[in-house]
Design an enzyme around this catalytic site. Structure first.
Site, mmCIF file in Angstrom:
data_model
loop_
_atom_site.group_PDB
_atom_site.id
_atom_site.type_symbol
_atom_site.label_atom_id
_atom_site.label_comp_id
_atom_site.label_asym_id
_atom_site.label_seq_id
_atom_site.Cartn_x
_atom_site.Cartn_y
_atom_site.Cartn_z
ATOM 1 C CG ASP A 1 -1.612 -1.157 1.587
ATOM 2 O OD1 ASP A 1 -1.559 -2.110 0.804
ATOM 3 O OD2 ASP A 1 -2.265 -1.177 2.650
ATOM 4 C CD GLU B 1 -7.040 -5.128 4.124
ATOM 5 O OE1 GLU B 1 -6.462 -5.879 4.918
ATOM 6 O OE2 GLU B 1 -6.746 -5.087 2.906
HETATM 7 C C1 FRU Z 1 -3.879 -3.634 2.685
HETATM 8 C C2 FRU Z 1 -3.259 -4.065 3.987
HETATM 9 C C3 FRU Z 1 -3.605 -3.097 5.094
HETATM 10 C C4 FRU Z 1 -2.480 -3.285 6.068
HETATM 11 C C5 FRU Z 1 -1.305 -3.522 5.155
HETATM 12 C C6 FRU Z 1 -0.267 -4.449 5.700
HETATM 13 O O1 FRU Z 1 -3.231 -4.091 1.553
HETATM 14 O O2 FRU Z 1 -3.671 -5.375 4.302
HETATM 15 O O3 FRU Z 1 -4.888 -3.290 5.649
HETATM 16 O O4 FRU Z 1 -2.307 -2.174 6.876
HETATM 17 O O5 FRU Z 1 -1.829 -4.051 3.948
HETATM 18 O O6 FRU Z 1 0.870 -4.475 4.907
#
Ligand code: FRU
Length: 495
Positions: free
Chosen positions: A22, A205
């Site tokens: 992300d 998320e």
């Molecule tokens: C989304 C996610 C988020 C988390 C991160 C962990 O892709 O699962 O919810 O904070 O990646 O790397």
């Protein structure tokens, strides 16, 4: 030149080495766009999460910076956001030198291993007093404790002008919880949104909440972005959004139908920049999908960001729709341009013969005349194909029989690495009017397709054995007129 490995995107942000997922903490401050990202600096697979960092002055050329935030005894550093605290409400800086504040999730692996599930995730902050160069973790972390839920993460913080307070949106299981604070440090729970709304095929998320003006009017609506994994329209991870109102306490959605920001498989965890000049709403996503992100054939690095997109809002009857288009700064990458005017396409027309730079990343604009279907002799499908001499290809098309846009990447990989990759992704849409204007940003291993006045987006990756260098326009049965078209070379951002 740096970063010339096979498959390495040339006009999209990638980490110098190893894993990224992300985008995080995007904030504009003193002439610089900051991009942080979920990063595992040791390997090209997901692992202990850090915040990698890069800076740009124009949203397209990026300078890699040292890692900004390291994991510690409280946990891995998961996704989140950042703001410039101009009034120093936090007291972490001064009015003369306001702090940048990053909000992230601590993910405690020890608690996870020991099955203490409601202790795994909490929200914490770090701040910078030197334009984002170095970051100090706040001593009072976490600032938002876990309310008793396993998945509780990805804080996105905004300043809410009307009620003069900070608002934090946090993904919690399959809803979004909202918190308020006068100072970024002390948070009070407000409300939650999501039960019975939108899609629930997976965990929610990376939320985002922001106001946007409806195009052609003075109306302001609030947009709530909610990433979901799995449960997306093309399988796996995707981004849904809700349009409605936010009064400083609650978000109320104006519509019940689920809207998707992107119908391709490779735009996830997208959120927008804070403090952008002129109030522009600019989003960047992770160009990937959790269904296969760990299996992709990249070795030196893994993961890329989407091209930054400017968001807009349109109202059609009673429905508000988000629009996305590549930021205008893309023009900084423009090289040579080849134009085509009034071409009648019957069968296949290869246009790359006239494009000396067909192998490089390109910005494609196509305008099909679609006013008179009978004159076209009923074209069942039309569109564009990118291919190589080995017969690998990807097609972007419109199906006139069943009325949908599609990207067919069933033959767009040399080596099959995931069963969930080689598919066709579609968007039901009735194309009417006089013209169909298409925009496609093509990089070595991705395309981003924008159509229907930017209401339809498909972002898809591909991994051909050799770069695509043949470009064809096609019309199946009947014919179609390409009114205007241009292919513009995009120069590498790394040169
Ligand atoms: C989304 C996610 C988020 C988390 C991160 C962990 O892709 O699962 O919810 O904070 O990646 O790397």
């Amino acid at each position: 030149n740096k970063f010339q490995e096979k498959f390495r995107p040339q006009v999209h942000f990638t980490p110098p080495k190893h894993w990224m997922n992300d985008p995080n903490g995007m904030v504009y401050y003193k002439g610089e766009y900051h991009l942080f990202y979920q990063h595992y600096p040791e390997k090209s697979v997901w692992g202990p999460m850090h915040w990698g960092h890069a800076i740009s002055t124009d949203l397209v050329h990026w300078e890699h910076m040292p890692i900004a935030i390291y994991p510690d005894s409280l946990g891995y550093i998961f996704s989140g956001s950042a703001v410039a605290d101009y009034n120093n409400t936090s007291g972490l800086g001064t009015k003369e030198n306001p702090p940048l504040i990053a909000f992230f999730t601590y993910h405690d692996m020890k608690a996870e291993k020991e099955g203490r599930f409601t202790e795994i995730e909490s929200q914490a902050i770090a701040y910078s007093l030197d334009k984002g160069r170095t970051w100090t973790k706040y001593k009072g972390n976490p600032v938002v404790k876990n309310p008793g839920i396993r998945d509780f993460r990805d804080p996105k913080v905004i300043w809410h002008k009307d009620t003069k307070q900070w608002i934090m949106s946090v993904a919690s299981g399959q809803v979004i919880k909202f918190y308020a604070s006068p100072n970024c440090l002390d948070w009070t729970y407000l409300s939650e949104f999501g039960e019975g709304r939108g899609e629930h095929g997976g965990v929610w998320e990376c939320p985002d909440l922001f106001p946007l003006q409806v195009s052609g009017s003075n109306e302001i609506k609030w947009v709530l972005i909610v990433n979901i994994n799995p449960g997306g329209p093309a399988g796996g991870s995707a981004t849904q959004y809700f349009v409605g109102d936010f009064n400083g306490k609650e978000f109320i959605s104006a519509q019940s139908k689920t809207q998707w920001m992107d119908y391709g498989k490779d735009n996830y965890a997208g959120v927008t920049w804070s403090n952008t000049p002129d109030g522009r709403r600019i989003l960047i996503g992770w160009m990937n999908n959790w269904e296969y992100a760990g299996e992709k054939p990249c070795i030196e690095w893994s993961g890329a960001a989407t091209f930054p997109r400017e968001l807009g809002l349109v109202k059609e009857l009673d429905t508000y729709l988000l629009t996305s288009e590549p930021v205008k700064e893309i023009e900084k990458l423009y090289g040579e341009k080849v134009e085509f005017i009034n071409q009648d396409i019957k069968g296949v027309m290869t246009i790359s013969e006239r494009i000396p730079f067909a192998k490089s990343p390109v910005d494609i604009r196509l305008r099909f005349d679609i006013a008179d279907k009978t004159k076209m002799g009923f074209t069942s499908k039309y569109g564009i194909t990118l291919k190589n001499s080995r017969g690998e290809y990807i097609t972007v098309g419109y199906d006139n029989v069943d009325s949908f846009f599609y990207v067919d990447r069933t033959n767009a990989v040399g080596e099959v690495f995931s069963e969930r990759f080689a598919l066709t992704h579609i968007v039901p849409f009735i194309a009417n009017g006089n013209y169909a204007d298409w925009r496609i940003v093509v990089d070595k291993t991705s395309l981003e397709f924008f159509a229907a006045d930017n209401k339809v987006v498909i972002t898809d990756l591909y991994y051909p054995t050799e770069d695509f260098d043949i470009i064809e326009i096609f019309a199946e049965n009947g014919k179609i007129r390409l009114g205007e078209a241009s292919i513009t070379e995009l120069k590498s951002i790394w040169k």
